[in-house]
Design an enzyme around this catalytic site. Structure first.
Site, PDB file in Angstrom:
ATOM      1  N   TYR A  30     -15.737   7.151  12.353  1.00  0.00           N
ATOM      2  CA  TYR A  30     -16.967   6.474  12.776  1.00  0.00           C
ATOM      3  C   TYR A  30     -17.908   6.145  11.612  1.00  0.00           C
ATOM      4  CZ  TYR A  30     -15.999   6.707  17.744  1.00  0.00           C
ATOM      5  OH  TYR A  30     -15.455   6.510  18.990  1.00  0.00           O
ATOM      6  N   LYS A  74      -5.559  17.559  13.603  1.00  0.00           N
ATOM      7  CA  LYS A  74      -4.276  16.929  13.262  1.00  0.00           C
ATOM      8  C   LYS A  74      -3.974  17.231  11.796  1.00  0.00           C
ATOM      9  CE  LYS A  74      -0.870  14.337  14.633  1.00  0.00           C
ATOM     10  NZ  LYS A  74       0.021  14.567  15.778  1.00  0.00           N
ATOM     11  N   ASP A 102      -2.585  16.631  19.801  1.00  0.00           N
ATOM     12  CA  ASP A 102      -1.696  16.012  20.806  1.00  0.00           C
ATOM     13  C   ASP A 102      -1.235  17.060  21.815  1.00  0.00           C
ATOM     14  OD1 ASP A 102      -0.623  16.821  18.360  1.00  0.00           O
ATOM     15  OD2 ASP A 102       1.110  15.508  18.444  1.00  0.00           O
ATOM     16  N   ASP A 136     -13.912  11.778  21.036  1.00  0.00           N
ATOM     17  CA  ASP A 136     -14.166  10.612  21.886  1.00  0.00           C
ATOM     18  C   ASP A 136     -13.046  10.501  22.921  1.00  0.00           C
ATOM     19  OD1 ASP A 136     -15.211   8.044  22.683  1.00  0.00           O
ATOM     20  OD2 ASP A 136     -13.632   7.107  21.492  1.00  0.00           O
ATOM     21  N   ASP A 140     -12.962  11.608  27.276  1.00  0.00           N
ATOM     22  CA  ASP A 140     -12.640  10.724  28.409  1.00  0.00           C
ATOM     23  C   ASP A 140     -11.526  11.361  29.239  1.00  0.00           C
ATOM     24  OD1 ASP A 140     -14.425   8.737  27.332  1.00  0.00           O
ATOM     25  OD2 ASP A 140     -13.178   7.175  28.236  1.00  0.00           O
TER      26      ASP A 140
HETATM   27  O1  LIG Z   1     -18.928   1.127  22.244  1.00  0.00           O
HETATM   28  C1  LIG Z   1     -19.577   1.732  21.384  1.00  0.00           C
HETATM   29  O2  LIG Z   1     -20.328   1.170  20.584  1.00  0.00           O
HETATM   30  C2  LIG Z   1     -19.462   3.227  21.276  1.00  0.00           C
HETATM   31  C3  LIG Z   1     -18.636   3.839  22.372  1.00  0.00           C
HETATM   32  C4  LIG Z   1     -18.732   5.325  22.323  1.00  0.00           C
HETATM   33  C5  LIG Z   1     -18.011   5.909  21.133  1.00  0.00           C
HETATM   34  O3  LIG Z   1     -18.431   6.957  20.667  1.00  0.00           O
HETATM   35  O4  LIG Z   1     -17.015   5.321  20.666  1.00  0.00           O
HETATM   36  C6  LIG Z   1     -18.180   5.931  23.603  1.00  0.00           C
HETATM   37  O5  LIG Z   1     -16.801   5.746  23.722  1.00  0.00           O
HETATM   38  C7  LIG Z   1     -18.554   7.366  23.713  1.00  0.00           C
HETATM   39  O6  LIG Z   1     -17.676   8.186  23.949  1.00  0.00           O
HETATM   40  O7  LIG Z   1     -19.744   7.691  23.619  1.00  0.00           O
END
Ligand SMILES: O=C(O)CC[C@H](C(=O)O)[C@@H](O)C(=O)O
Ligand SMILES: NC(=O)c1ccc[n+]([C@@H]2O[C@H](COP(=O)([O-])OP(=O)(O)OC[C@H]3O[C@@H](n4cnc5c(N)ncnc54)[C@H](O)[C@@H]3O)[C@@H](O)[C@H]2O)c1
Length: 334
Positions: free
Chosen positions: A125, A171, A204, A228, A232
Protein backbone atom coordinates in the site's frame (compact mmCIF):
# COMPACT_ATOMS: atom_id res chain seq x y z
CA UNK A 1 -18.48 17.74 27.85
CA UNK A 2 -19.62 16.03 24.68
CA UNK A 3 -17.83 14.43 21.76
CA UNK A 4 -17.21 15.97 18.37
CA UNK A 5 -17.64 13.35 15.67
CA UNK A 6 -16.57 13.90 12.07
CA UNK A 7 -18.84 12.18 9.53
CA UNK A 8 -17.60 11.42 6.03
CA UNK A 9 -20.17 9.70 3.83
CA UNK A 10 -17.88 9.30 0.80
CA UNK A 11 -19.49 7.65 -2.23
CA UNK A 12 -22.20 5.15 -3.15
CA UNK A 13 -23.79 3.43 -0.16
CA UNK A 14 -21.67 5.62 2.13
CA UNK A 15 -24.51 8.15 1.64
CA UNK A 16 -26.95 5.56 3.03
CA UNK A 17 -25.08 3.77 5.82
CA UNK A 18 -23.45 6.80 7.48
CA UNK A 19 -26.79 8.59 8.09
CA UNK A 20 -28.11 5.26 9.46
CA UNK A 21 -25.20 4.99 11.89
CA UNK A 22 -25.66 8.64 12.85
CA UNK A 23 -29.33 8.00 13.69
CA UNK A 24 -28.29 5.12 15.98
CA UNK A 25 -25.58 7.26 17.62
CA UNK A 26 -28.15 10.00 18.24
CA UNK A 27 -30.50 7.45 19.78
CA UNK A 28 -27.89 6.54 22.42
CA UNK A 29 -28.61 9.88 24.08
CA UNK A 30 -24.89 10.64 24.43
CA UNK A 31 -23.82 14.27 24.01
CA UNK A 32 -22.54 14.13 20.43
CA UNK A 33 -21.87 16.96 18.03
CA UNK A 34 -21.49 16.06 14.35
CA UNK A 35 -19.21 17.75 11.84
CA UNK A 36 -19.63 16.78 8.19
CA UNK A 37 -16.69 16.50 5.82
CA UNK A 38 -16.21 15.22 2.29
CA UNK A 39 -13.85 12.78 0.60
CA UNK A 40 -13.82 10.25 -2.22
CA UNK A 41 -14.44 9.99 -5.93
CA UNK A 42 -17.37 12.42 -6.09
CA UNK A 43 -15.26 14.96 -4.20
CA UNK A 44 -12.41 14.39 -6.65
CA UNK A 45 -14.72 14.99 -9.62
CA UNK A 46 -16.12 18.16 -8.06
CA UNK A 47 -12.99 19.63 -6.51
CA UNK A 48 -10.01 17.96 -8.19
CA UNK A 49 -8.86 16.26 -4.97
CA UNK A 50 -10.29 13.23 -3.19
CA UNK A 51 -9.37 14.59 0.25
CA UNK A 52 -9.54 18.41 0.56
CA UNK A 53 -7.25 19.81 3.25
CA UNK A 54 -10.27 21.08 5.21
CA UNK A 55 -11.40 17.44 5.60
CA UNK A 56 -8.10 16.58 7.31
CA UNK A 57 -8.49 19.67 9.52
CA UNK A 58 -12.04 18.68 10.47
CA UNK A 59 -10.92 15.14 11.35
CA UNK A 60 -8.15 16.53 13.54
CA UNK A 61 -10.59 18.92 15.25
CA UNK A 62 -12.83 16.00 16.28
CA UNK A 63 -12.52 13.23 18.85
CA UNK A 64 -13.12 10.55 16.22
CA UNK A 65 -14.36 10.06 12.64
CA UNK A 66 -16.90 7.76 11.02
CA UNK A 67 -16.20 7.14 7.33
CA UNK A 68 -18.61 5.44 4.89
CA UNK A 69 -16.85 4.25 1.75
CA UNK A 70 -15.11 5.76 -1.24
CA UNK A 71 -14.91 4.60 -4.82
CA UNK A 72 -11.50 4.05 -6.44
CA UNK A 73 -11.22 3.44 -10.19
CA UNK A 74 -9.17 0.43 -11.34
CA UNK A 75 -7.43 2.53 -14.02
CA UNK A 76 -4.86 5.20 -13.28
CA UNK A 77 -6.51 8.64 -13.16
CA UNK A 78 -4.08 11.60 -13.06
CA UNK A 79 -4.26 13.42 -9.71
CA UNK A 80 -6.54 10.85 -8.06
CA UNK A 81 -5.65 9.03 -4.86
CA UNK A 82 -7.80 6.68 -2.79
CA UNK A 83 -9.40 8.66 0.05
CA UNK A 84 -9.27 6.10 2.84
CA UNK A 85 -5.76 4.93 1.89
CA UNK A 86 -4.58 8.54 1.93
CA UNK A 87 -6.14 9.21 5.33
CA UNK A 88 -4.61 6.07 6.84
CA UNK A 89 -1.12 7.19 5.84
CA UNK A 90 -1.56 10.95 6.25
CA UNK A 91 -2.91 10.56 9.81
CA UNK A 92 -0.62 7.60 10.58
CA UNK A 93 -3.59 5.38 11.50
CA UNK A 94 -1.27 2.42 11.70
CA UNK A 95 -3.58 -0.19 13.22
CA UNK A 96 -6.53 -1.52 11.24
CA UNK A 97 -8.60 -3.55 13.69
CA UNK A 98 -11.22 -5.79 12.09
CA UNK A 99 -13.33 -8.01 14.35
CA UNK A 100 -15.40 -10.87 12.93
CA UNK A 101 -18.03 -12.31 15.25
CA UNK A 102 -20.86 -14.78 14.71
CA UNK A 103 -24.23 -13.04 14.46
CA UNK A 104 -27.71 -14.47 15.08
CA UNK A 105 -28.59 -15.01 11.42
CA UNK A 106 -28.69 -18.28 9.46
CA UNK A 107 -25.75 -17.49 7.12
CA UNK A 108 -23.34 -16.64 9.94
CA UNK A 109 -20.97 -19.45 11.00
CA UNK A 110 -21.36 -20.17 14.71
CA UNK A 111 -18.42 -20.06 17.13
CA UNK A 112 -16.48 -17.29 15.37
CA UNK A 113 -15.02 -14.53 17.55
CA UNK A 114 -11.77 -13.28 16.11
CA UNK A 115 -9.96 -10.05 15.31
CA UNK A 116 -7.75 -9.34 12.32
CA UNK A 117 -5.12 -6.72 13.08
CA UNK A 118 -3.89 -5.38 9.76
CA UNK A 119 -0.77 -3.21 9.40
CA UNK A 120 -2.20 -0.08 7.80
CA UNK A 121 0.63 2.13 6.51
CA UNK A 122 3.04 0.14 4.35
CA UNK A 123 3.45 -3.20 2.53
CA UNK A 124 2.16 -2.97 -1.06
CA UNK A 125 0.00 0.00 0.00
CA UNK A 126 2.95 2.39 -0.41
CA UNK A 127 1.51 2.45 -3.96
CA UNK A 128 4.88 2.63 -5.69
CA UNK A 129 4.30 1.13 -9.12
CA UNK A 130 6.33 1.37 -12.31
CA UNK A 131 5.61 0.19 -15.81
CA UNK A 132 8.34 -0.75 -18.32
CA UNK A 133 6.68 -1.69 -21.62
CA UNK A 134 5.00 -5.02 -20.83
CA UNK A 135 6.37 -5.40 -17.32
CA UNK A 136 5.06 -3.64 -14.22
CA UNK A 137 6.66 -3.60 -10.78
CA UNK A 138 5.19 -2.73 -7.36
CA UNK A 139 7.27 -2.12 -4.23
CA UNK A 140 6.33 -3.70 -0.92
CA UNK A 141 7.82 -1.90 2.06
CA UNK A 142 8.14 -3.60 5.43
CA UNK A 143 9.87 -1.74 8.24
CA UNK A 144 10.88 -2.93 11.67
CA UNK A 145 9.23 0.14 13.24
CA UNK A 146 5.80 -0.42 11.65
CA UNK A 147 5.97 -4.19 12.23
CA UNK A 148 6.82 -3.69 15.88
CA UNK A 149 4.05 -1.17 16.59
CA UNK A 150 1.35 -3.23 14.86
CA UNK A 151 2.70 -6.34 16.59
CA UNK A 152 2.37 -4.63 19.97
CA UNK A 153 -1.21 -3.52 19.20
CA UNK A 154 -2.14 -7.10 18.32
CA UNK A 155 -0.35 -8.51 21.37
CA UNK A 156 -2.14 -6.05 23.68
CA UNK A 157 -5.50 -6.98 22.12
CA UNK A 158 -4.71 -10.70 22.50
CA UNK A 159 -3.60 -10.20 26.11
CA UNK A 160 -6.98 -8.62 26.93
CA UNK A 161 -9.01 -11.52 25.51
CA UNK A 162 -9.99 -14.82 27.07
CA UNK A 163 -8.02 -17.13 24.80
CA UNK A 164 -4.93 -14.88 24.60
CA UNK A 165 -3.84 -16.39 21.31
CA UNK A 166 -2.11 -14.56 18.47
CA UNK A 167 -1.43 -15.98 15.01
CA UNK A 168 1.15 -14.10 12.93
CA UNK A 169 -0.02 -14.70 9.34
CA UNK A 170 2.85 -14.26 6.86
CA UNK A 171 4.48 -15.41 3.63
CA UNK A 172 8.06 -15.46 4.92
CA UNK A 173 8.68 -18.78 3.16
CA UNK A 174 8.62 -16.93 -0.19
CA UNK A 175 9.62 -13.41 0.88
CA UNK A 176 12.11 -13.94 3.73
CA UNK A 177 13.44 -10.36 3.66
CA UNK A 178 10.14 -8.44 3.78
CA UNK A 179 7.67 -10.93 5.28
CA UNK A 180 10.50 -12.45 7.33
CA UNK A 181 11.27 -9.07 8.90
CA UNK A 182 7.60 -8.68 9.83
CA UNK A 183 7.47 -12.18 11.35
CA UNK A 184 10.73 -11.88 13.28
CA UNK A 185 9.85 -8.42 14.60
CA UNK A 186 6.44 -9.46 15.92
CA UNK A 187 7.96 -12.60 17.45
CA UNK A 188 10.58 -10.44 19.18
CA UNK A 189 7.90 -8.04 20.53
CA UNK A 190 5.97 -11.07 21.82
CA UNK A 191 8.74 -11.68 24.39
CA UNK A 192 7.22 -8.77 26.35
CA UNK A 193 3.83 -10.53 26.42
CA UNK A 194 4.47 -13.86 28.16
CA UNK A 195 0.75 -14.49 28.72
CA UNK A 196 0.01 -14.54 24.99
CA UNK A 197 0.27 -17.81 23.11
CA UNK A 198 1.93 -16.77 19.83
CA UNK A 199 1.93 -18.96 16.73
CA UNK A 200 3.17 -18.39 13.16
CA UNK A 201 1.03 -19.44 10.25
CA UNK A 202 1.72 -19.17 6.53
CA UNK A 203 -1.05 -16.99 5.14
CA UNK A 204 -2.39 -19.41 2.51
CA UNK A 205 -2.79 -22.12 5.13
CA UNK A 206 -4.36 -19.47 7.38
CA UNK A 207 -6.97 -18.74 4.69
CA UNK A 208 -7.81 -22.43 4.41
CA UNK A 209 -7.95 -22.93 8.19
CA UNK A 210 -10.20 -19.86 8.51
CA UNK A 211 -12.70 -21.45 6.15
CA UNK A 212 -12.45 -24.94 7.69
CA UNK A 213 -12.07 -24.14 11.40
CA UNK A 214 -12.56 -20.44 12.08
CA UNK A 215 -13.37 -21.06 15.74
CA UNK A 216 -9.73 -21.91 16.48
CA UNK A 217 -8.61 -18.31 15.76
CA UNK A 218 -8.53 -15.49 18.30
CA UNK A 219 -6.31 -12.62 17.07
CA UNK A 220 -4.47 -12.61 13.74
CA UNK A 221 -1.82 -10.00 12.92
CA UNK A 222 -0.63 -9.56 9.37
CA UNK A 223 0.70 -7.17 6.74
CA UNK A 224 -1.44 -4.70 4.82
CA UNK A 225 -2.62 -6.50 1.66
CA UNK A 226 -2.83 -9.91 3.37
CA UNK A 227 -5.01 -8.34 6.09
CA UNK A 228 -7.18 -6.68 3.44
CA UNK A 229 -7.90 -10.05 1.85
CA UNK A 230 -8.22 -12.10 5.04
CA UNK A 231 -10.67 -9.59 6.54
CA UNK A 232 -13.06 -9.89 3.59
CA UNK A 233 -12.80 -13.67 4.03
CA UNK A 234 -13.68 -13.43 7.72
CA UNK A 235 -16.52 -11.01 6.89
CA UNK A 236 -17.86 -13.71 4.57
CA UNK A 237 -17.72 -16.28 7.38
CA UNK A 238 -20.04 -14.33 9.63
CA UNK A 239 -22.63 -13.09 7.14
CA UNK A 240 -20.93 -10.85 4.59
CA UNK A 241 -19.53 -7.37 4.11
CA UNK A 242 -22.76 -5.77 5.27
CA UNK A 243 -21.86 -6.88 8.82
CA UNK A 244 -18.10 -6.20 9.10
CA UNK A 245 -16.89 -3.15 11.05
CA UNK A 246 -13.37 -1.76 11.39
CA UNK A 247 -11.22 0.82 13.13
CA UNK A 248 -8.19 2.67 11.75
CA UNK A 249 -6.34 3.72 14.88
CA UNK A 250 -3.32 5.95 15.35
CA UNK A 251 -1.75 7.69 18.32
CA UNK A 252 -3.65 10.96 17.82
CA UNK A 253 -6.98 10.06 16.23
CA UNK A 254 -9.02 7.21 14.76
CA UNK A 255 -11.27 6.70 11.74
CA UNK A 256 -13.98 4.04 11.96
CA UNK A 257 -15.42 2.53 8.78
CA UNK A 258 -17.26 -0.51 7.50
CA UNK A 259 -14.92 -3.00 5.77
CA UNK A 260 -17.12 -2.78 2.66
CA UNK A 261 -16.80 -0.33 -0.22
CA UNK A 262 -19.22 1.95 -2.03
CA UNK A 263 -21.16 -1.02 -3.51
CA UNK A 264 -22.04 0.61 -6.85
CA UNK A 265 -24.24 -2.40 -7.71
CA UNK A 266 -26.80 -1.47 -5.02
CA UNK A 267 -26.05 2.22 -4.35
CA UNK A 268 -28.99 4.63 -4.45
CA UNK A 269 -31.63 1.95 -3.85
CA UNK A 270 -31.88 2.39 -0.07
CA UNK A 271 -31.26 -1.32 0.55
CA UNK A 272 -27.67 -1.34 1.84
CA UNK A 273 -27.14 -3.14 5.12
CA UNK A 274 -26.15 -0.46 7.66
CA UNK A 275 -24.95 -3.02 10.25
CA UNK A 276 -21.24 -2.69 9.39
CA UNK A 277 -21.44 1.10 9.73
CA UNK A 278 -23.47 0.85 12.95
CA UNK A 279 -20.99 -1.64 14.46
CA UNK A 280 -18.14 0.66 13.37
CA UNK A 281 -19.92 3.44 15.27
CA UNK A 282 -20.06 1.09 18.29
CA UNK A 283 -16.29 0.55 17.99
CA UNK A 284 -15.95 4.34 17.94
CA UNK A 285 -17.96 4.66 21.17
CA UNK A 286 -15.70 2.05 22.73
CA UNK A 287 -12.62 4.03 21.62
CA UNK A 288 -14.14 7.19 23.14
CA UNK A 289 -14.47 5.36 26.47
CA UNK A 290 -18.27 4.92 26.22
CA UNK A 291 -18.01 1.16 26.80
CA UNK A 292 -21.57 0.66 28.05
CA UNK A 293 -23.13 2.53 25.10
CA UNK A 294 -20.91 0.56 22.70
CA UNK A 295 -22.07 -2.76 24.19
CA UNK A 296 -25.71 -1.60 24.03
CA UNK A 297 -25.47 -0.70 20.34
CA UNK A 298 -23.93 -4.09 19.57
CA UNK A 299 -26.64 -5.91 21.55
CA UNK A 300 -29.33 -3.86 19.76
CA UNK A 301 -27.85 -4.85 16.38
CA UNK A 302 -27.93 -8.53 17.39
CA UNK A 303 -31.55 -8.21 18.57
CA UNK A 304 -32.57 -6.54 15.31
CA UNK A 305 -30.74 -9.23 13.30
CA UNK A 306 -32.48 -11.93 15.32
CA UNK A 307 -35.95 -10.47 14.97
CA UNK A 308 -35.67 -8.88 11.52
CA UNK A 309 -36.66 -7.48 9.15
CA UNK A 310 -33.38 -8.16 7.29
CA UNK A 311 -31.90 -6.33 4.31
CA UNK A 312 -31.62 -8.16 0.93
CA UNK A 313 -27.93 -9.16 1.42
CA UNK A 314 -29.14 -11.30 4.34
CA UNK A 315 -32.08 -12.75 2.42
CA UNK A 316 -34.74 -10.24 3.52
CA UNK A 317 -36.44 -7.35 1.77
CA UNK A 318 -36.11 -4.59 4.34
CA UNK A 319 -34.75 -1.16 3.46
CA UNK A 320 -31.75 0.44 5.17
CA UNK A 321 -34.20 2.73 6.95
CA UNK A 322 -36.46 -0.09 8.21
CA UNK A 323 -33.52 -2.06 9.59
CA UNK A 324 -32.04 1.05 11.21
CA UNK A 325 -35.39 1.78 12.89
CA UNK A 326 -35.44 -1.80 14.20
CA UNK A 327 -31.97 -1.26 15.73
CA UNK A 328 -33.12 2.02 17.32
CA UNK A 329 -36.23 0.32 18.76
CA UNK A 330 -34.06 -2.51 20.08
CA UNK A 331 -31.77 0.03 21.78
CA UNK A 332 -34.66 0.80 24.09
CA UNK A 333 -34.79 -2.86 25.21
CA UNK A 334 -31.13 -3.69 25.89
O1 LIG B 1 -10.62 1.20 -2.79
C1 LIG B 1 -9.80 1.76 -2.06
O2 LIG B 1 -9.32 2.87 -2.31
C2 LIG B 1 -9.34 1.09 -0.80
C3 LIG B 1 -10.08 -0.19 -0.51
C4 LIG B 1 -9.72 -0.69 0.85
C5 LIG B 1 -8.30 -1.22 0.91
O3 LIG B 1 -7.71 -1.15 1.97
O4 LIG B 1 -7.79 -1.72 -0.11
C6 LIG B 1 -10.69 -1.78 1.28
O5 LIG B 1 -10.56 -2.94 0.51
C7 LIG B 1 -10.55 -2.06 2.73
O6 LIG B 1 -10.41 -3.23 3.09
O7 LIG B 1 -10.63 -1.13 3.55
N1 LIG C 1 -12.83 1.64 2.61
C1 LIG C 1 -13.25 1.95 1.42
O1 LIG C 1 -13.49 3.10 1.13
C2 LIG C 1 -13.44 0.87 0.40
C3 LIG C 1 -13.47 -0.47 0.77
C4 LIG C 1 -13.66 -1.45 -0.22
C5 LIG C 1 -13.85 -1.07 -1.54
N2 LIG C 1 -13.83 0.25 -1.86
C6 LIG C 1 -14.17 0.72 -3.21
O2 LIG C 1 -15.57 0.44 -3.41
C7 LIG C 1 -15.82 0.18 -4.78
C8 LIG C 1 -16.58 -1.12 -4.94
O3 LIG C 1 -15.74 -2.22 -4.56
P1 LIG C 1 -16.23 -3.72 -4.44
O4 LIG C 1 -17.45 -3.89 -5.28
O5 LIG C 1 -15.08 -4.60 -4.63
O6 LIG C 1 -16.59 -3.90 -2.89
P2 LIG C 1 -17.90 -3.52 -2.08
O7 LIG C 1 -17.62 -3.82 -0.67
O8 LIG C 1 -18.33 -2.15 -2.42
O9 LIG C 1 -19.02 -4.54 -2.61
C9 LIG C 1 -18.80 -5.95 -2.70
C10 LIG C 1 -20.15 -6.67 -2.72
O10 LIG C 1 -20.71 -6.64 -1.41
C11 LIG C 1 -21.97 -5.99 -1.41
N3 LIG C 1 -22.04 -5.12 -0.23
C12 LIG C 1 -21.03 -4.38 0.29
N4 LIG C 1 -21.46 -3.69 1.33
C13 LIG C 1 -22.77 -3.97 1.50
C14 LIG C 1 -23.77 -3.55 2.41
N5 LIG C 1 -23.50 -2.69 3.39
N6 LIG C 1 -25.02 -4.04 2.26
C15 LIG C 1 -25.30 -4.91 1.30
N7 LIG C 1 -24.40 -5.37 0.40
C16 LIG C 1 -23.14 -4.89 0.50
C17 LIG C 1 -22.02 -5.17 -2.69
O11 LIG C 1 -23.34 -4.96 -3.12
C18 LIG C 1 -21.19 -6.02 -3.64
O12 LIG C 1 -21.97 -7.02 -4.22
C19 LIG C 1 -14.46 0.19 -5.47
O13 LIG C 1 -14.31 1.44 -6.11
C20 LIG C 1 -13.46 0.03 -4.35
O14 LIG C 1 -12.26 0.65 -4.66
C21 LIG C 1 -13.65 1.22 -0.92
Amino acid sequence: MGYRICLIEGDGIGHEVVPAARAVLEATGLPLEFVEAEAGWETFERRGTSVPEETVEKILSCHATLFGAATSPTRKVPGFFGAIRYLRRRLDLYANVRPAKSRPIPNSRPGVDLVIVRENTEGLYVEQERRYLDVAIADAVISKKASERIGRVALRIAEGRTRKTLHIAHKANVLPLTQGLFLDTVREAAKDFPLVNVQDIIVDNCAMQLVMRPERFDVIVTTNLLGDILSDLTAGLVGGLGLAPSANIGDTTAVFEPVHGSAPDIAGQGIANPTAAILSAAMMLDYLGEKEAARKVERAVDLALEEGPLTPDLGGSATTKAFTEAVIRALGRV
